[in-house]
Design a protein around this motif. Structure first.
Motif, mmCIF file in Angstrom:
data_model
loop_
_atom_site.group_PDB
_atom_site.id
_atom_site.type_symbol
_atom_site.label_atom_id
_atom_site.label_comp_id
_atom_site.label_asym_id
_atom_site.label_seq_id
_atom_site.Cartn_x
_atom_site.Cartn_y
_atom_site.Cartn_z
ATOM 1 N N ALA A 1 5.441 79.800 74.047
ATOM 2 C CA ALA A 1 6.128 79.724 72.757
ATOM 3 C C ALA A 1 6.987 80.954 72.500
ATOM 4 O O ALA A 1 8.086 80.845 71.950
ATOM 5 N N TYR A 2 6.508 82.150 72.897
ATOM 6 C CA TYR A 2 7.227 83.387 72.586
ATOM 7 C C TYR A 2 8.123 83.873 73.725
ATOM 8 O O TYR A 2 9.128 84.541 73.470
ATOM 9 N N TYR A 3 7.741 83.568 74.963
ATOM 10 C CA TYR A 3 8.419 84.214 76.090
ATOM 11 C C TYR A 3 8.988 83.240 77.111
ATOM 12 O O TYR A 3 9.404 83.669 78.192
ATOM 13 N N SER A 4 9.029 81.950 76.833
ATOM 14 C CA SER A 4 9.474 80.997 77.853
ATOM 15 C C SER A 4 10.913 81.256 78.292
ATOM 16 O O SER A 4 11.241 81.110 79.480
ATOM 17 N N SER A 5 11.786 81.652 77.347
ATOM 18 C CA SER A 5 13.176 81.911 77.736
ATOM 19 C C SER A 5 13.256 83.061 78.740
ATOM 20 O O SER A 5 14.011 83.008 79.725
ATOM 21 N N GLN A 6 12.462 84.122 78.513
ATOM 22 C CA GLN A 6 12.441 85.235 79.449
ATOM 23 C C GLN A 6 11.815 84.815 80.780
ATOM 24 O O GLN A 6 12.271 85.221 81.854
ATOM 25 N N ILE A 7 10.771 83.977 80.716
ATOM 26 C CA ILE A 7 10.123 83.500 81.944
ATOM 27 C C ILE A 7 11.098 82.677 82.774
ATOM 28 O O ILE A 7 11.206 82.852 84.000
ATOM 29 N N PHE A 8 11.832 81.783 82.105
ATOM 30 C CA PHE A 8 12.805 80.972 82.833
ATOM 31 C C PHE A 8 13.933 81.845 83.396
ATOM 32 O O PHE A 8 14.452 81.574 84.490
ATOM 33 N N SER A 9 14.311 82.885 82.667
ATOM 34 C CA SER A 9 15.339 83.807 83.192
ATOM 35 C C SER A 9 14.835 84.527 84.435
ATOM 36 O O SER A 9 15.563 84.681 85.426
ATOM 37 N N ASP A 10 13.568 84.968 84.393
ATOM 38 C CA ASP A 10 12.986 85.635 85.553
ATOM 39 C C ASP A 10 12.887 84.691 86.759
ATOM 40 O O ASP A 10 12.917 85.132 87.908
ATOM 41 N N ALA A 11 12.731 83.382 86.457
ATOM 42 C CA ALA A 11 12.627 82.406 87.549
ATOM 43 C C ALA A 11 13.971 82.119 88.200
ATOM 44 O O ALA A 11 14.014 81.552 89.296
ATOM 45 N N GLY A 12 15.077 82.488 87.513
ATOM 46 C CA GLY A 12 16.388 82.279 88.118
ATOM 47 C C GLY A 12 17.386 81.535 87.253
ATOM 48 O O GLY A 12 18.533 81.345 87.646
ATOM 49 N N PHE A 13 16.971 81.106 86.059
ATOM 50 C CA PHE A 13 17.905 80.453 85.150
ATOM 51 C C PHE A 13 18.864 81.476 84.545
ATOM 52 O O PHE A 13 18.501 82.648 84.342
ATOM 53 N N GLY A 14 20.072 81.022 84.196
ATOM 54 C CA GLY A 14 20.930 81.812 83.336
ATOM 55 C C GLY A 14 20.408 81.756 81.914
ATOM 56 O O GLY A 14 19.529 80.946 81.589
ATOM 57 N N GLN A 15 20.954 82.598 81.020
ATOM 58 C CA GLN A 15 20.438 82.665 79.662
ATOM 59 C C GLN A 15 20.521 81.323 78.947
ATOM 60 O O GLN A 15 19.552 80.875 78.310
ATOM 61 N N GLN A 16 21.666 80.677 78.987
ATOM 62 C CA GLN A 16 21.818 79.410 78.283
ATOM 63 C C GLN A 16 20.915 78.336 78.897
ATOM 64 O O GLN A 16 20.314 77.529 78.180
ATOM 65 N N GLN A 17 20.817 78.320 80.223
ATOM 66 C CA GLN A 17 19.924 77.371 80.877
ATOM 67 C C GLN A 17 18.472 77.629 80.483
ATOM 68 O O GLN A 17 17.688 76.687 80.283
ATOM 69 N N ALA A 18 18.110 78.924 80.367
ATOM 70 C CA ALA A 18 16.740 79.267 79.972
ATOM 71 C C ALA A 18 16.436 78.757 78.566
ATOM 72 O O ALA A 18 15.334 78.253 78.293
ATOM 73 N N LEU A 19 17.402 78.884 77.663
ATOM 74 C CA LEU A 19 17.202 78.385 76.302
ATOM 75 C C LEU A 19 17.061 76.862 76.291
ATOM 76 O O LEU A 19 16.228 76.310 75.558
ATOM 77 N N LEU A 20 17.859 76.173 77.072
ATOM 78 C CA LEU A 20 17.751 74.713 77.153
ATOM 79 C C LEU A 20 16.401 74.293 77.736
ATOM 80 O O LEU A 20 15.780 73.329 77.259
ATOM 81 N N ALA A 21 15.958 75.008 78.766
ATOM 82 C CA ALA A 21 14.652 74.697 79.355
ATOM 83 C C ALA A 21 13.529 74.942 78.349
ATOM 84 O O ALA A 21 12.566 74.170 78.271
ATOM 85 N N SER A 22 13.658 76.011 77.536
ATOM 86 C CA SER A 22 12.651 76.291 76.505
ATOM 87 C C SER A 22 12.630 75.197 75.455
ATOM 88 O O SER A 22 11.568 74.824 74.938
ATOM 89 N N MET A 23 13.789 74.673 75.105
ATOM 90 C CA MET A 23 13.852 73.580 74.140
ATOM 91 C C MET A 23 13.072 72.373 74.657
ATOM 92 O O MET A 23 12.423 71.653 73.889
ATOM 93 N N GLY A 24 13.108 72.173 75.979
ATOM 94 C CA GLY A 24 12.336 71.082 76.563
ATOM 95 C C GLY A 24 10.849 71.229 76.320
ATOM 96 O O GLY A 24 10.147 70.237 76.067
ATOM 97 N N THR A 25 10.324 72.456 76.373
ATOM 98 C CA THR A 25 8.896 72.664 76.103
ATOM 99 C C THR A 25 8.561 72.299 74.663
ATOM 100 O O THR A 25 7.491 71.745 74.389
ATOM 101 N N GLY A 26 9.485 72.606 73.729
ATOM 102 C CA GLY A 26 9.243 72.259 72.328
ATOM 103 C C GLY A 26 9.221 70.762 72.100
ATOM 104 O O GLY A 26 8.386 70.247 71.339
#
Length: 619
Positions: A397-422
């Motif tokens: 909930a708090y760090y998924s965007s950073q986790i996705f960025s660390d995995a290799g996503f760009g910032q916008q992609q990380a935010l979209l992936a986090s929205m999927g978790t919600g």
């Protein structure tokens, strides 16, 4: 006029937890009495199941006459008398000589049809929408920070991992230290509606302040202030829904809190995605400021809604405002006969609570831990609240965007992936609400804990995949998404439901305050420690750490957590009166039967184990 609380005649005796109250009533509801005078000696604890136990209809009418005299309700006397008779005996309604409209709604209430169950007043649905909106506020407060932190850490130069965790967890630090404990005071003086309004107003102010901060410690302060609202809102709103709703839909309205909190979590992710591209010359960081400030919009709506909602009838009656409570019930019920019945029923249960409840906060806190039955309920409630955090969900909930960025996503992609978790969190909360009363609390936890552990192990090990290509990105996203599928119907709805029903009436408020503080305290600890934990353990070790806690949760649930599904109050006393060591011994014997459906509590079998007999009854 002095509001003197009416009470029933009592004599001293002994209760199961050392109470010195014991009550004699004329019993026309019990068929087991053999006394020539048809007297039944009913303890206060027996009356938790049936507060009319041992009383005749004549006793009810005499009590009601005193109530009418005390609160100057003479003009409502006839209606209230019919309502009290209805509350005493709900089966024989013909003796009330109901009119055609009353007969219609009596039949609707007794009908098992789904459409009749949800045939409620517009005001009742308005209250449900209000409580759902308050839950949305709670959820959005939690996740708007997920996307914003990608930018404000850089803008404010926050590189220390402990400072990052402290700022992200600030609201929950405030909640556990202050917010949870101000809820009883706010409710006492301002009522349920007032407390919801105050907490949402604080959320509006906190969100606006977060969007206008100019330094890391001001950002910390603005988020810390938001914590005043979290504890009060999370404990008051479900109580308000339960106190306004008829018993038939009370459980459904109470459990909607988790579903709409999940919807708010999803909105927080959506706000992060929506404001990500916003850039205006001369206004640096406008995107993350709008992400945080957007959390002020839902509470504005809730603040406005509270002005048109009725106050909790139960709270009004606790303040001696019976006429206003009746007016409130008339807005919430389909006919005045039901309103009058519920008014008297609430009155009787309030009187029982006054007899049971210790008079001081210190006495209630002491009784929570000194009485073995209460202590075991607290152990179980605190466990599920602790595991709601340490199952690892709020890392996402708090760090998924950073986790996705660390995995290799760009910032916008990380935010979209986090929205999927919600989105997944909200959609899969619905099956949990539908199954929690059929499958049970233990079943949901026992089936989801090992599943969530496997998902977190998979996510952590995915970071061993080389960063080149899309394999690591795909595996990390898959693991997190599948984790949310398991969390939403299990650890999502169970903790608050389990905690609310475990404590006996005498210490329920105090027990829930401690349980809620446990939840938000470990929430803060998780938010604080994830950045340094990930730095010290690497992502692989950090995810495996929380996977291991899910395995611990499975074993504790299997051996030490009683089932509370569909238990009447007196049977819950029996469940929590069983020592934890006996519960453990029982399930050690049952362990070979895993997979054959034996995941509940059979009190007869537990008693057999306590007495030293095997499952076939042999010593």
């Amino acid at each position: 006029m002095v509001n003197q609380k009416p009470s029933f005649n009592s004599i001293k005796g002994a209760g199961p937890e050392g109470e010195t109250h014991r009550i004699d009533f004329k019993d026309e509801r019990s068929s087991g009495s053999t006394s020539p005078n048809n007297l039944h000696e009913a303890t206060l604890w027996e009356r938790q199941r049936d507060p009319y136990l041992g009383k005749s209809e004549r006793d009810i009418i005499v009590d009601l006459e005193g109530l009418i005299q005390q609160y100057d309700l003479h003009d409502l006397g006839e209606e209230l008398t019919r309502g009290a008779r209805y509350a005493y005996n709900r089966d024989d309604t013909d003796r009330l000589d109901p009119n055609e409209d009353e007969r219609h709604w009596i039949a609707k209430e007794k009908s098992p049809a789904f459409k009749d169950k949800w045939s409620q007043t517009k005001m009742m649905y308005y209250v449900a929408v209000l409580c759902g909106a308050a839950a949305i506020v709670q959820g959005m407060d939690q996740t708007a920070v997920n996307g914003a932190q990608l930018f404000y850490f850089e803008d404010f130069g926050i590189t220390n991992t402990w400072e990052q965790g402290l700022i992200n967890g600030a609201p929950y630090l405030c909640s556990v230290l202050i917010g949870c404990w101000t809820s009883p005071v706010l409710n006492k003086h301002f009522g349920r509606r007032g407390t919801i309004w105050i907490s949402c107003f604080v959320s509006v102010a906190s969100g606006a302040w977060q969007g206008a901060t100019f330094g890391k410690w001001q950002l910390f302060a603005s988020r810390f202030v938001g914590g005043f609202a979290i504890g009060a809102k999370s404990s008051t709103t479900p109580a308000y829904a339960a106190e306004c709703s008829p018993p038939r839909i009370r459980g459904a309205l109470g459990s909607q809190w988790q579903m709409w909190t999940a919807f708010g979590i999803m909105l927080g992710f959506i706000a992060s995605v929506a404001f990500y591209p916003v850039q205006v010359d001369g206004y640096p960081g406008l995107n993350w400021r709008l992400m945080l400030a957007s959390t002020s919009i839902p509470p504005i709506v809730v603040c406005c809604m509270t002005f048109f909602a009725p106050e909790s009838p139960r709270w009004l009656m606790s303040k001696g405002r019976y006429r206003q409570a009746f007016d409130s019930l008339c807005r919430l019920r389909q006919c005045r006969l039901h309103a009058a019945r519920d008014l008297y029923d609430i009155h009787v249960r309030l009187m029982l609570e006054y007899e049971l409840k210790p008079k001081t906060a210190w006495a209630r806190a002491t009784k929570l831990f000194s009485v073995p039955r209460n202590r075991r309920a607290a152990q179980s409630a605190f466990f599920v609240m602790f595991m709601q955090q340490f199952c690892g969900v709020n890392v996402i909930a708090y760090y998924s965007s950073q986790i996705f960025s660390d995995a290799g996503f760009g910032q916008q992609q990380a935010l979209l992936a986090s929205m999927g978790t919600g989105i997944i969190n909200w959609l899969f909360a619905i099956p949990g609400i539908l199954t929690i009363d059929t499958k049970g609390r233990r079943w949901l936890l026992l089936t989801t804990f090992p599943y969530m552990a496997a998902c977190l192990f998979f996510t952590g090990f995915s970071f061993f995949i080389p960063a080149e290509g899309t394999a690591r990105i795909g595996c990390v996203a898959t693991g997190i998404y599948l984790f949310m599928v398991g969390y939403s119907p299990g650890m999502g709805p169970v903790p608050f439901t389990y905690s609310a029903e475990s404590f006996p009436l005498a210490v329920r408020d105090t027990g829930m305050a401690f349980a809620t503080a446990t939840c938000w305290g470990f929430n803060f600890l998780l938010a604080l420690t994830w950045p340094p934990l990930q730095e010290a353990f690497t992502p692989q070790g950090a995810f495996c750490w929380y996977a291991a806690w899910n395995l611990f949760g499975f074993f504790f649930t299997w051996f030490c957590l009683p089932e509370t599904k569909a238990r009447p109050l007196e049977e819950l006393d029996a469940v929590f009166n069983i020592r934890t060591r006996d519960h453990l011994k029982y399930h050690l014997i049952k362990t070979p039967l895993i997979g054959k459906g034996h995941v509940g509590n059979d009190l007869v079998d537990v008693a057999a184990v306590i007495e030293g007999r095997d499952m076939n009854g042999h010593v």
